[in-house]
Write a protein that holds these residues in place. Structure first.
Motif, PDB file in Angstrom:
ATOM      1  N   MET A 186      -3.193  -5.812  -8.669  1.00  0.00           N
ATOM      2  CA  MET A 186      -2.744  -4.429  -8.575  1.00  0.00           C
ATOM      3  C   MET A 186      -2.135  -4.023  -9.911  1.00  0.00           C
ATOM      4  O   MET A 186      -0.950  -4.182 -10.156  1.00  0.00           O
ATOM      5  CB  MET A 186      -1.740  -4.279  -7.428  1.00  0.00           C
ATOM      6  N   ALA A 187      -2.999  -3.504 -10.787  1.00  0.00           N
ATOM      7  CA  ALA A 187      -2.573  -3.193 -12.153  1.00  0.00           C
ATOM      8  C   ALA A 187      -1.400  -2.232 -12.192  1.00  0.00           C
ATOM      9  O   ALA A 187      -0.551  -2.299 -13.093  1.00  0.00           O
ATOM     10  CB  ALA A 187      -3.747  -2.620 -12.940  1.00  0.00           C
ATOM     11  N   GLU A 188      -1.309  -1.336 -11.211  1.00  0.00           N
ATOM     12  CA  GLU A 188      -0.248  -0.336 -11.210  1.00  0.00           C
ATOM     13  C   GLU A 188       1.129  -0.946 -10.966  1.00  0.00           C
ATOM     14  O   GLU A 188       2.149  -0.279 -11.190  1.00  0.00           O
ATOM     15  CB  GLU A 188      -0.523   0.743 -10.165  1.00  0.00           C
ATOM     16  N   LEU A 189       1.173  -2.213 -10.531  1.00  0.00           N
ATOM     17  CA  LEU A 189       2.453  -2.866 -10.269  1.00  0.00           C
ATOM     18  C   LEU A 189       2.893  -3.780 -11.411  1.00  0.00           C
ATOM     19  O   LEU A 189       3.974  -4.366 -11.344  1.00  0.00           O
ATOM     20  CB  LEU A 189       2.388  -3.663  -8.965  1.00  0.00           C
ATOM     21  N   GLY A 190       2.079  -3.920 -12.464  1.00  0.00           N
ATOM     22  CA  GLY A 190       2.488  -4.653 -13.665  1.00  0.00           C
ATOM     23  C   GLY A 190       3.134  -5.993 -13.384  1.00  0.00           C
ATOM     24  O   GLY A 190       4.233  -6.277 -13.858  1.00  0.00           O
ATOM     25  N   PHE A 191       2.459  -6.850 -12.631  1.00  0.00           N
ATOM     26  CA  PHE A 191       3.047  -8.121 -12.195  1.00  0.00           C
ATOM     27  C   PHE A 191       3.450  -9.006 -13.360  1.00  0.00           C
ATOM     28  O   PHE A 191       2.708  -9.196 -14.320  1.00  0.00           O
ATOM     29  CB  PHE A 191       2.056  -8.873 -11.304  1.00  0.00           C
ATOM     30  N   LEU A 192       4.662  -9.565 -13.270  1.00  0.00           N
ATOM     31  CA  LEU A 192       5.178 -10.501 -14.271  1.00  0.00           C
ATOM     32  C   LEU A 192       5.262 -11.903 -13.655  1.00  0.00           C
ATOM     33  O   LEU A 192       5.807 -12.069 -12.564  1.00  0.00           O
ATOM     34  CB  LEU A 192       6.575 -10.081 -14.740  1.00  0.00           C
ATOM     35  N   PRO A 193       4.759 -12.923 -14.348  1.00  0.00           N
ATOM     36  CA  PRO A 193       4.754 -14.289 -13.802  1.00  0.00           C
ATOM     37  C   PRO A 193       6.073 -15.014 -14.021  1.00  0.00           C
ATOM     38  O   PRO A 193       6.121 -16.144 -14.512  1.00  0.00           O
ATOM     39  CB  PRO A 193       3.615 -14.954 -14.595  1.00  0.00           C
ATOM     40  N   HIS A 194       7.168 -14.364 -13.665  1.00  0.00           N
ATOM     41  CA  HIS A 194       8.502 -14.956 -13.822  1.00  0.00           C
ATOM     42  C   HIS A 194       9.239 -14.849 -12.491  1.00  0.00           C
ATOM     43  O   HIS A 194       9.988 -13.899 -12.249  1.00  0.00           O
ATOM     44  CB  HIS A 194       9.293 -14.244 -14.919  1.00  0.00           C
ATOM     45  N   ALA A 195       9.024 -15.819 -11.620  1.00  0.00           N
ATOM     46  CA  ALA A 195       9.611 -15.784 -10.285  1.00  0.00           C
ATOM     47  C   ALA A 195      11.089 -16.147 -10.309  1.00  0.00           C
ATOM     48  O   ALA A 195      11.522 -17.023 -11.065  1.00  0.00           O
ATOM     49  CB  ALA A 195       8.859 -16.732  -9.359  1.00  0.00           C
ATOM     50  N   ALA A 217       0.844  -1.205   0.000  1.00  0.00           N
ATOM     51  CA  ALA A 217       0.000   0.000   0.000  1.00  0.00           C
ATOM     52  C   ALA A 217       0.877   1.253   0.000  1.00  0.00           C
ATOM     53  O   ALA A 217       0.618   2.204  -0.751  1.00  0.00           O
ATOM     54  CB  ALA A 217      -0.927  -0.007   1.206  1.00  0.00           C
ATOM     55  N   LYS A 218       1.921   1.251   0.830  1.00  0.00           N
ATOM     56  CA  LYS A 218       2.826   2.404   0.875  1.00  0.00           C
ATOM     57  C   LYS A 218       3.597   2.531  -0.437  1.00  0.00           C
ATOM     58  O   LYS A 218       3.848   3.641  -0.914  1.00  0.00           O
ATOM     59  CB  LYS A 218       3.796   2.266   2.050  1.00  0.00           C
ATOM     60  N   LEU A 219       3.962   1.398  -1.000  1.00  0.00           N
ATOM     61  CA  LEU A 219       4.703   1.404  -2.262  1.00  0.00           C
ATOM     62  C   LEU A 219       3.856   1.991  -3.384  1.00  0.00           C
ATOM     63  O   LEU A 219       4.330   2.846  -4.154  1.00  0.00           O
ATOM     64  CB  LEU A 219       5.138  -0.012  -2.616  1.00  0.00           C
ATOM     65  N   THR A 220       2.609   1.543  -3.494  1.00  0.00           N
ATOM     66  CA  THR A 220       1.755   2.058  -4.564  1.00  0.00           C
ATOM     67  C   THR A 220       1.463   3.542  -4.376  1.00  0.00           C
ATOM     68  O   THR A 220       1.347   4.280  -5.361  1.00  0.00           O
ATOM     69  CB  THR A 220       0.435   1.271  -4.635  1.00  0.00           C
ATOM     70  N   GLN A 221       1.382   3.978  -3.119  1.00  0.00           N
ATOM     71  CA  GLN A 221       1.178   5.407  -2.879  1.00  0.00           C
ATOM     72  C   GLN A 221       2.367   6.217  -3.379  1.00  0.00           C
ATOM     73  O   GLN A 221       2.199   7.265  -4.018  1.00  0.00           O
ATOM     74  CB  GLN A 221       0.964   5.673  -1.388  1.00  0.00           C
ATOM     75  N   MET A 222       3.583   5.732  -3.103  1.00  0.00           N
ATOM     76  CA  MET A 222       4.776   6.412  -3.579  1.00  0.00           C
ATOM     77  C   MET A 222       4.797   6.444  -5.107  1.00  0.00           C
ATOM     78  O   MET A 222       5.096   7.485  -5.714  1.00  0.00           O
ATOM     79  CB  MET A 222       6.040   5.712  -3.063  1.00  0.00           C
ATOM     80  N   LEU A 223       4.449   5.333  -5.744  1.00  0.00           N
ATOM     81  CA  LEU A 223       4.449   5.276  -7.203  1.00  0.00           C
ATOM     82  C   LEU A 223       3.400   6.210  -7.803  1.00  0.00           C
ATOM     83  O   LEU A 223       3.640   6.836  -8.843  1.00  0.00           O
ATOM     84  CB  LEU A 223       4.213   3.842  -7.671  1.00  0.00           C
ATOM     85  N   GLU A 224       2.257   6.319  -7.172  1.00  0.00           N
ATOM     86  CA  GLU A 224       1.225   7.247  -7.645  1.00  0.00           C
ATOM     87  C   GLU A 224       1.740   8.691  -7.620  1.00  0.00           C
ATOM     88  O   GLU A 224       1.501   9.469  -8.550  1.00  0.00           O
ATOM     89  CB  GLU A 224      -0.029   7.123  -6.782  1.00  0.00           C
ATOM     90  N   GLU A 225       2.460   9.033  -6.562  1.00  0.00           N
ATOM     91  CA  GLU A 225       3.023  10.384  -6.457  1.00  0.00           C
ATOM     92  C   GLU A 225       4.069  10.618  -7.546  1.00  0.00           C
ATOM     93  O   GLU A 225       4.135  11.699  -8.139  1.00  0.00           O
ATOM     94  CB  GLU A 225       3.630  10.575  -5.069  1.00  0.00           C
TER      95      GLU A 225
END
Length: 222
Positions: free
Chosen positions: A164-173, A121-129
């Motif tokens: 969380m679309a804003e984090l663009g998750f990639l399925p490559h662990a 949540a804190k990470l996405t807030q920083m990215l939004e800013e």
């Protein structure tokens, strides 16, 4: 292209990914700059060991830049390089925000652990800013790093990130394999070891190929 390894949780493996991405980008002769924007200096230590192991043939250029001036300095020197990789610390710092402003792509490794998920949540807030202050959208990609070989935590965290679309998750662990610290202790990547871990090599190649050549998901400004 400018890549920044980002996040606000320590121990997620940003430096290891930075080191591997730098060497991977440089493998075909590209001129790559690795920027150490973390006061702990992990990638600087890695480079020192690499210089010793490879007798000076590091294969890329390293600089140490921290603080708000990082943005201006990177903008000034970026025409000299094909790619720039910026390693940042695990906190919301001036250096990390400056790196996110100047970068084209943000890469966010996430450990599949509850403490790491709680920081999202804190990470996405920083990215939004950051997105709101940029002229062009920052492309953001998250992925599992230091993941257990087999664990329900991997699945649960991946499912959470995928929402969380804003984090663009990639399925490559990237799995938690001994090959990574063993190579890093010598200033090498997993592909450069005398007896490479083929599974680790395949993970790295799949992730970086997707990031650099795949269909990149652009985030939208807040």
């Amino acid at each position: 292209m400018i890549y920044v390894l980002s996040g606000i949780k320590g121990g997620s493996g940003r430096s290891t990914i930075s080191e591997h991405l730098t060497v991977w980008l440089a493998k075909d002769g590209a001129d790559v700059l690795l920027v150490d924007a973390d006061e702990q200096g992990t990638v600087s230590d890695f480079t020192a060991w690499r210089e010793h192991t490879l007798e000076g043939q590091v294969g890329y250029t390293l600089v140490q830049l921290v603080g708000a001036n990082l943005r201006k300095q990177v903008e000034t020197i970026k025409p000299k390089y094909d790619h720039i990789v910026i390693d940042t610390g695990g906190r919301d710092t001036t250096s990390q925000r400056a790196a996110l402003i100047v970068a084209d792509v943000a890469l966010i490794p996430i450990q599949p652990r509850s403490h790491d998920v709680w920081t999202l949540a804190k990470l996405t807030q920083m990215l939004e800013e950051i997105q709101a202050s940029r002229l062009a959208p920052l492309r953001v990609h998250s992925f599992l790093n230091r993941a257990d070989i087999t664990s329900s935590d991997n699945r649960d965290t991946a499912e959470a990130l995928a929402t969380m679309a804003e984090l663009g998750f990639l399925p490559h662990a990237i799995k938690n394999r001994k090959a990574y610290p063993n190579a890093g202790a010598k200033g090498l990547t997993v592909s450069e070891m005398e007896t490479p871990d083929q599974k680790a090599m395949a993970e790295i190649d799949a992730l970086f190929t997707h990031i650099t050549h795949g269909s990149l998901i652009s985030t939208t400004a807040a």
